[in-house]
Each structure stands twice: as structure tokens, then as C-alpha cells.
Design a protein around this motif. Structure first.
Motif, mmCIF file in Angstrom:
data_model
loop_
_atom_site.group_PDB
_atom_site.id
_atom_site.type_symbol
_atom_site.label_atom_id
_atom_site.label_comp_id
_atom_site.label_asym_id
_atom_site.label_seq_id
_atom_site.Cartn_x
_atom_site.Cartn_y
_atom_site.Cartn_z
ATOM 1 N N ARG A 194 0.828 -1.194 0.000
ATOM 2 C CA ARG A 194 0.000 0.000 0.000
ATOM 3 C C ARG A 194 0.870 1.254 0.000
ATOM 4 N NH1 ARG A 194 -3.330 -2.007 5.090
ATOM 5 N NH2 ARG A 194 -1.189 -2.664 5.513
ATOM 6 N N SER A 212 6.126 -0.250 8.816
ATOM 7 C CA SER A 212 4.954 -1.128 8.898
ATOM 8 C C SER A 212 4.568 -1.705 7.544
ATOM 9 C CB SER A 212 3.759 -0.350 9.475
ATOM 10 O OG SER A 212 4.048 0.113 10.788
ATOM 11 N N TRP A 228 4.349 0.064 4.469
ATOM 12 C CA TRP A 228 3.756 0.966 3.497
ATOM 13 C C TRP A 228 4.835 1.577 2.611
ATOM 14 C CZ3 TRP A 228 -1.473 2.829 3.172
ATOM 15 C CH2 TRP A 228 -2.351 2.225 4.084
ATOM 16 N N THR A 265 -5.678 1.322 8.718
ATOM 17 C CA THR A 265 -5.804 -0.131 8.582
ATOM 18 C C THR A 265 -7.084 -0.712 9.176
ATOM 19 O OG1 THR A 265 -4.507 -0.437 10.623
ATOM 20 C CG2 THR A 265 -3.297 -0.447 8.530
#
Length: 272
Positions: free
Chosen positions: A2, A24, A26, A236
Motif C-alpha cells: 500500500r 509497517s 507501506w 488499517t
């Protein structure tokens, strides 16, 4: 993987959020105004874009370049600055300057990405507000005005995006370790002629000391990671909350605004 576009990543909340989301998993597209900041973040593995929210051409170019690099799944509106001083000492152009960045530029960037989110049937818009978007305090009038306006605009956008797959969330920090005080000094010196103000003695006794002689951390102050955690949750969660409060003062203010009479809130604001 993402991909998220984050504004205002030179320090504080924006920089911590960029690193936290990158760690994380991304793909982070981070924005700065200063070229030296861009080079430093590129070395950390981030995509970097130049952005000056006060300039419509810069906002348009940033949105275009972000989308040219691939699909964007989320936008985090973080960039803002503070302009301390008494409301009666603020010239019209001072309010225009802070509104251009904190409100109008943020709105401009957001609506440039919404068609992309609509085409994909999904998207997340996370806007960083403030405890000062809930309650006002003396000497912070212009910043309070931008955050109150941003809250209202974002609330309506959330209602209007219902059913589109686009989730809109406000995050409301209280005292967070950042450079917002230091970064406010040039704006204060540019716009506020405090020496000519009928409040000159009050400036000397209160605001000037707070600006130029910091006494250390606020007793409720949290590190930027407290906000980054909430940003990740908003990006999320299957059904993110409309608002996330960060720090005790924000939670208290959120409740107090709903249940306390205005005179009680005024008394509290004057003491703080």
C-alpha cells in the motif's frame, strides 16, 4: 504494498509517521518544502516530493507526481504551522497566510486525490487536527481558527463520502513533542507588532517567554509515535473511527466541550 502520501514530514509528527508507516510495510510518499530535507529522507528509502501548500501550482504538481508514481491508497494531511499572538494584533494578511496552508492548501490537495480514490472504490483520508480544533485558548487564535474550520470541513466530507469506499478520519493530538514552537517564531516576528500592542506587557510576561525561553516538556506531552500509532490504526482498521484523541488534554477537552457550559470552558482556557 500500500502507498500513502503524507504532508509535512520535515520533523515531528510527519517525520515520525513517515518512518512508522514505512517500517509497517507501506510505501511512503513524503513531502517537504526544503530540498535538503528531501535528500535526507530519500536516503532512508522514502519517495519524496516537494510541496508548498500555500502555492496552488505546487499542490497541483504534488498530486500529479504522486499519482504518476502509482496508485495512492491513502492521504495523511499533517502539514501546518502556528501563528501565536493576540487576535486583535493579527492583520488580515496574517490570517490569509495561515489559512492558505492549514486549511485551503490541505483542502486543495485532498480534493485532487478524491477522484483517484473514487475510481478505485477505496481510499483513506486522515487529517491531523488538534486539541485546539476542539477548544480555543488565548494567544492561539489563528491556529485555532484553522483547526476549527478544518474539523468542520472534514466532518462534512466524511458524511458526503459515505458509501463511496473512502474513509475520512480526524486525529486530534494534544501536546506532542515537535518543532511547532520554534517554527512559529518566524511567523510571529513577521506578522505581529507586539511592541505597539496595548497588550505589550502581557506579551513580555507570557507569550515571549513561552516562545523564546521554553521551560521544558508539558506534563502531558507525548512523543510523536503516539500519533503515528493512531494514524496507522486509521489507515488499517476495517471501519475507522471518525475521530481519534491523543493525549489526556484532548480526551478531557473532547468531553468538556460536550458537557460543560461555555463559561466553564472559558475559565479553564484562561488558566491554561
Amino acid at each position: 504494498m500500500r502507498r500513502v502520501l503524507i504532508t509535512g514530514c520535515s520533523s515531528g509528527i510527519g517525520l515520525d509517521a513517515a518512518r512508522h508507516l514505512r517500517d509497517s510495510g507501506w510505501r511512503v510518499v513524503a513531502t517537504w518544502r526544503k530540498p535538503q530535507d528531501i535528500a535526507a529522507r530519500q536516503a532512508e528509502g522514502m519517495e519524496c516530493l516537494s510541496l508548498d501548500l500555500s502555492c496552488p501550482d505546487s499542490v497541483a504538481a504534488c498530486a500529479r507526481d504522486a499519482l504518476a508514481g502509482g496508485p495512492v491508497d491513502a492521504l495523511v494531511n499533517n502539514a501546518a504551522f502556528a501563528l501565536p499572538g493576540a487576535v486583535e494584533d493579527m492583520p488580515r494578511d496574517a490570517l490569509r497566510a495561515i489559512m492558505e496552508v492549514n486549511l485551503l492548501g490541505t483542502h486543495d490537495l485532498t480534493i485532487r486525490l478524491i477522484p483517484h480514490f473514487r475510481d478505485r472504490g477505496a481510499g483513506r483520508i486522515v487529517t491531523i487536527s488538534s486539541v485546539l480544533g476542539l477548544v480555543g485558548i488565548p494567544w492561539r487564535g489563528p491556529y485555532v481558527a484553522t483547526k476549527f474550520a478544518l474539523e468542520g470541513l472534514t466532518d462534512v466530507l466524511r458524511l458526503e463520502m459515505h458509501g463511496t469506499g473512502i474513509h475520512v478520519t480526524l486525529i486530534e493530538p494534544g501536546p506532542i513533542t515537535s518543532r511547532i514552537r520554534e517554527n512559529a517564531i518566524p511567523h510571529f516576528e513577521r506578522w505581529v507588532n507586539w511592541q505597539a500592542s496595548p497588550r505589550a506587557d502581557q506579551y513580555r510576561a507570557t507569550l515571549l517567554k513561552r516562545l523564546y525561553e521554553p521551560s521544558g516538556k508539558d506534563r502531558f506531552e507525548l512523543p510523536p509515535c503516539a500519533v503515528s500509532d493512531r494514524i496507522l490504526t486509521a489507515l488499517t482498521a476495517r471501519n475507522p473511527a471518525p475521530r481519534y484523541y491523543v493525549t489526556a488534554p484532548t480526551r478531557i477537552s473532547g468531553v468538556a466541550r460536550r458537557v460543560q457550559p461555555t463559561r466553564a470552558l472559558d475559565w479553564f482556557a484562561r488558566r491554561n
